[in-house]
Design an enzyme around this catalytic site. Structure first.
Site, PDB file in Angstrom:
ATOM      1  N   HIS A 182       2.074   4.561   7.188  1.00 42.45           N
ATOM      2  CA  HIS A 182       1.728   4.784   5.838  1.00 42.45           C
ATOM      3  C   HIS A 182       2.581   6.292   6.180  1.00 42.45           C
ATOM      4  CE1 HIS A 182      -1.699   1.629   5.989  1.00 42.45           C
ATOM      5  NE2 HIS A 182      -1.415   0.988   4.813  1.00 42.45           N
TER       6      HIS A 182
ATOM      7  N   SER B  55       0.706  -1.524  -0.189  1.00 39.47           N
ATOM      8  CA  SER B  55       0.229  -0.044   0.253  1.00 39.47           C
ATOM      9  C   SER B  55       1.148   1.566   0.348  1.00 39.47           C
ATOM     10  CB  SER B  55      -0.499   0.247   0.990  1.00 39.47           C
ATOM     11  OG  SER B  55      -0.504  -0.127   2.730  1.00 39.47           O
TER      12      SER B  55
ATOM     13  N   ASP C  77      -0.211   5.897  11.010  1.00 42.65           N
ATOM     14  CA  ASP C  77      -0.022   4.740  11.973  1.00 42.65           C
ATOM     15  C   ASP C  77       1.199   4.623  12.253  1.00 42.65           C
ATOM     16  OD1 ASP C  77      -0.350   4.327   9.504  1.00 42.65           O
ATOM     17  OD2 ASP C  77      -2.171   3.168   8.455  1.00 42.65           O
TER      18      ASP C  77
END
Lengths: 225, 225, 225, 225, 225, 225, 225, 225
Positions: H195, H16, H192
């Protein structure tokens, strides 16, 4: 005099300049099938002035098409519609990809391939219809030395040659645009010099209609076929 | 010959047939200001064919208006825009409310009140502009004995009389519709016989343009003013 | 006296006048299955006044259907539902396409084909149900000389003949509409003279219920079957 | 015989059972103004069967209202509409808040305050209208010993007494519901026993219409007023 | 003492009271997989108080299920998840359809079929898991003479018998609800007496946890397995 | 033993950890007013286990608040609600802005200002309520040397001192979190170590309830006040 | 060497090239406040490479602004933010309206008015800040004889003169674009030759940063101010 | 000096952090194909500074991938794109699942399996490309004793070893992050800690570009290949 007989079927094929948000799921010649561009305006003018002819207008433009992509769907989208007349405008994407495509290594169409493919399409179609109309690709840029405009002119010249070889009516949209650009900037017609707004589409529609013998002043149905 | 001088401001006022989803927050004559009806088509045709004139088209139609509602906003929406020319089409709602309004006891406009109000508006406007254009209200119903069509005809007759008294150009849209309906059903033009689709709007636009001397075949700028 | 036995299954088949936005994914006779038209009103009135009968109402109308399209799905949508009673209203699209379809060259249904297809459907269905109800197609236009209204009358006459041949209850919706139109304009019932609003659907529902012997004043369950 | 003269204005006031998603911005008696409940059905039935009367139906229900909230807006929402007839149904929220409101300490309306407020509203309204209709609040619960149902009955009794004192037509909706519940569960009519679905609303509409002398079988306009 | 060993897999199966908007596409025990009802609360309480156990909670409830629908998917949805413990709550729809289903002729599950199916499911599952938990179906209606409540009690009694035969922990949710309803109306817990709000789901979760030996006051990890 | 008398009003004030998407337009203690966090869970547990107390829970948390922002709205949001008990959790934003705010030059609250403001709020509130509950701000980070965690500890220490001075019940949420983090990573509770998921909120709710004497095992109403 | 002291506030003002969808409701320098253009990239690069400086970047671009519109909001949007440094890019709309505005009779800004207004803004701002940065307006059109490009060059020349008079750093964005256009078509950077895509914005950002002494290779914090 | 020859194809693969909302349906290297993260920034910087190279950047990151998931699609997503250069960043999910996955029993990747799989991928790819770039997985947590950070360091060490064995350029993103975190909290870069926001992605992009020899100050095309 408008050549289209009563109940003629006229298919318009091309790229995004022809498509303009048409509804791909619409019934042919039904609500939403015409898009928001020159095809819609041509349809509206023909219906308003020649209601007795009951002409069926079919928009088969597909956004993004170059001539190779269009050729791949020609049989299904054009010939299978059993048209009496076919109108084509293609070529701007064949040129444009040379200018906006290098970073994604787009698959380019050379002038030769453009001519061969165009020739093949018209050759196969001519014997099956009553008339062909070939429209020039065009760029709303008045500077003929601009590299992309110059290339568009070369591709348009091919379209004209192909049209001549097959007895097609040639619609010189570029000339109409150039006339307009003598007086106003390209931003009146288009933000990106390739996709017209409503004013530009009206200019395309008028040019097409003048080329096929549309009579704006018609007030009787005496010329009915 | 088109009478509008370079940079003329032309305001179109009326009801939903003029409005057609125009964006009320748009800049006058800017993106989205024209709506999707005949005003948009007139704008596009004037721009395409007379780019040298730089005509500013302002749509001031408001859906639902009868002549009383329109009169109440006339100063702000029409005169304050400083128009050189004003085009009006009003009356269909004045008639329609007699037929669809009884259960909600709509406030009806009599023929007399219609004439007086129309007379007053034109009287106040005539001295402040270079030209007036009055368009007939119309119904896409061919049967002149239909009760609503018959009433529309009476209101249209008033519009014609008012136009005559003030030297306005009169645009007989009803006549153009009647000609069309000789050949096709009203469903080609409209679902409800009052709101046209694109084909009907094109017919309105053509009728308006023919009345003011638009030259569809114009190809030079030699007639520039 | 209402003929439907306890737990009867009644299927309504037809076009958009029957369908009216029903949810095609709904459980039969469940939430959303009834649409927003006369079927919903008939269901609500039968449930409210005859709760002891527990009648299962199934709406199988499909917008856009003419009799040929309806015939193609008849077995699956009607017979497979194992109805005790079947109610049909069809024909307005068979007529309408003659008037709004010429520019898209719609596939037209002749009066003969209409009669043959209707005859065939009723012939196959009669032996499998306890009762048939045939509703007239109708147009909310009072002028019987209007070309489309005149054609609707011819198709309705066919429906009546087919109904007679198969012992069906015939519901003359057109007569109920004509009675209404003596007093009010068609715009009270419909914008396009074909699709009713809630008031028109209530008129259809009442006409249907009166034809089958519904007792509005019923106040006991003594007539229970 | 239906007592409402031609062009009568009938205002319906109440809570969510009257409101049912009506569009607060709609023109009175115009599109969307009727909501989706019994007022809409009453309007449709009166229009369908008595088109000659041209009755103007106004829905002034507001979801969540108890009698105090309704009283606070009575002048503006009811009297200012210049009604000829007024129909009221109120009380279910006055009761319900005793059962669902303790954790949020809802402001409760006692039976006495309910009676006084109702008396005051009817007293002020009676001299200004041609007729009053009072509808019982109701709960779709057949068990009269259920604590909430028992309380609803007490409030309904007050409504009946107030109706009697002011010569109002009393519509006993609870009785109609009880009759229905002899045969079917409350879940057929309602999920929460207070808000009806379409079947329950039809029952309310029929009960109201029967109370005022509506003639379902009417087929001529000879009784015109 | 909580019997679930570290890393136990616990599957909850049932109808809409178990499902409550869970995301069917979620990863098992991942974001959105728990729904918004008692399973989510049980998961949150077990995680908060017994983080050392790392219990995997899987919600396999499906809205609308009766026991037959649930049985048809049991192997795939329950056994294939390789559960260590299985918790079931089923039956409310088996009962409800008798009350809300007559007009759509819903396929009903008799008490015998309910017992046989339940017996079969538990019989096949018992040998494959470490523990079974059977939850009573329940209705938030305090009146035991209410026809639907009375039927729910009969189905709950079957659930208890099946639980006893297979050594399952029986969770008497109905008893917890009855205790609550001594003090408050059903509207505090539910609008329709079948689907709880957050307060009702918390009551279900507490009842389940008390039945399996959850220790709310736990403050050390010394009881770790 | 739970100290809250029947019909007590309990206001929860704080920041986003208290707010959690509550509907600001909701009726106090009505649908949607509780948010999706610990206040909702506390409400549900108190309602489920103590329905006889009819406690009114009001969520007055506002996302983004530090103590200065909360103080500015204290009178209107807390005191004007006429609470019997007030529960506060504040401070995480006062700390967080030191770490995520430097680039936008957030207005920082020093430890002194935090203590003074907190002292002032509790001093003004203590005489007007029956009880105060002060909850520690907390961070789901087990490393006490982490710079932000260390600062949170200092602000929590202030909260404890203020609580002691005003006889408030102190709820040490940080301690509960630290106990959890002995066994699992912070990612189980929170993505950003400040906003809990449902598991973390359940831990907060349990800690609060244990601090005020909630009895999870309560099964009778004999302790009613 | 980067001249901005720790905690400097840098305001970027301009038109849509500066704005690029920034959230007007965002906290200054907070989430969403930077837009999607060069300001966002400058902010990200300064933050990534100079985290110790804690520079506060404020985007005050407004789409559609010409210099007159920008001047009208200068005090509120720029000076009231108490900037240490101000960066301006303006002029493309002043030019563009000459080319796309004739039909709506846009209010044009002459070269003189442009210079006077620019001079006034810089004159008022210079004494209140530590530094000014003036960016050239630019057009992504390589042909210097294009009428609009030629006019942009004249307005850019004014910007340079004003910059010189006030000791501002001048950022010649047009030069950077011209260098790029030696190798690629304008369609790589922009569809309309005025609004850049991400690649064009990166070029603007780099040009700005090179002009102010940004050190891409910086790897220590030893140069901290 | 930048090693990529004209028309090189560079594929970025990963999870991601590489993906960042890229449009999976986009044409490779076309609009929307780059996502919103470091790949987009690298593309924009390479295009802005090296337009003559016409580098084709392809983002093949897929959110949620660990090394096993990535390996399963490697041939189709990476090798089939016929890359000249391949850049990989993988491993954060392999680690993260140990910390956020226990309750859903996520399938964990051991350090050995991570090394074997990485080795296999690079071994198969090395002979087919001109260059490999391996980027370290990273966590925006400065405390090296944090359990997850410590594990990330071990997986990053594996990445470095694999890179060394295959002559890949190793990009130590973790080192760049650690340098930043000396001055600012992780909340500036990420909510977090895994990311990044735009600032963190810019740091990744700069680190990558510095590793491959990108020249920020480049101003001529004399180094063209």
């Amino acid at each position: 005099m408008l050549p289209f007989e009563k109940n003629s079927r006229i298919v318009f094929c091309g790229d995004s300049v022809t498509d303009v948000n048409r509804d791909y799921k619409a019934v042919p010649a039904g609500w939403g099938s015409f898009g928001d561009g020159y095809v819609n305006l041509v349809h509206a003018l023909l219906t308003a002035v020649y209601p007795d002819r009951e002409l069926m207008i079919m928009n088969e433009g597909v956004s993004g098409d170059d001539i190779k992509l269009m050729a791949a769907r020609w049989d299904r989208d054009v010939l299978d519609m059993k048209p009496d007349y076919v109108s084509v405008m293609i070529g701007i994407n064949d040129v444009w990809r040379h200018f906006d495509g290098p970073f994604r290594q787009a698959d380019l169409v050379s002038l030769d391939e453009f001519e061969q493919t165009y020739e093949d399409l018209m050759g196969r179609t001519e014997p099956r219809v009553k008339g062909l109309i070939v429209m020039s690709p065009f760029m709303m840029e008045p500077n003929r030395d601009d590299p992309m405009r110059a290339m568009v002119d070369r591709y348009a010249e091919v379209a004209r040659k192909v049209a001549d070889r097959h007895g097609a009516t040639y619609v010189d949209v570029q000339a109409a645009m150039d006339h307009f650009l003598e007086k106003q900037s390209s931003y009146i017609l288009s933000m990106d010099r390739c996709h017209p707004g409503i004013e530009g589409h009206m200019l395309v529609a008028r040019t097409w209609l003048q080329a096929v013998g549309f009579d704006w002043e018609r007030t009787t149905f005496d010329d009915e076929k």
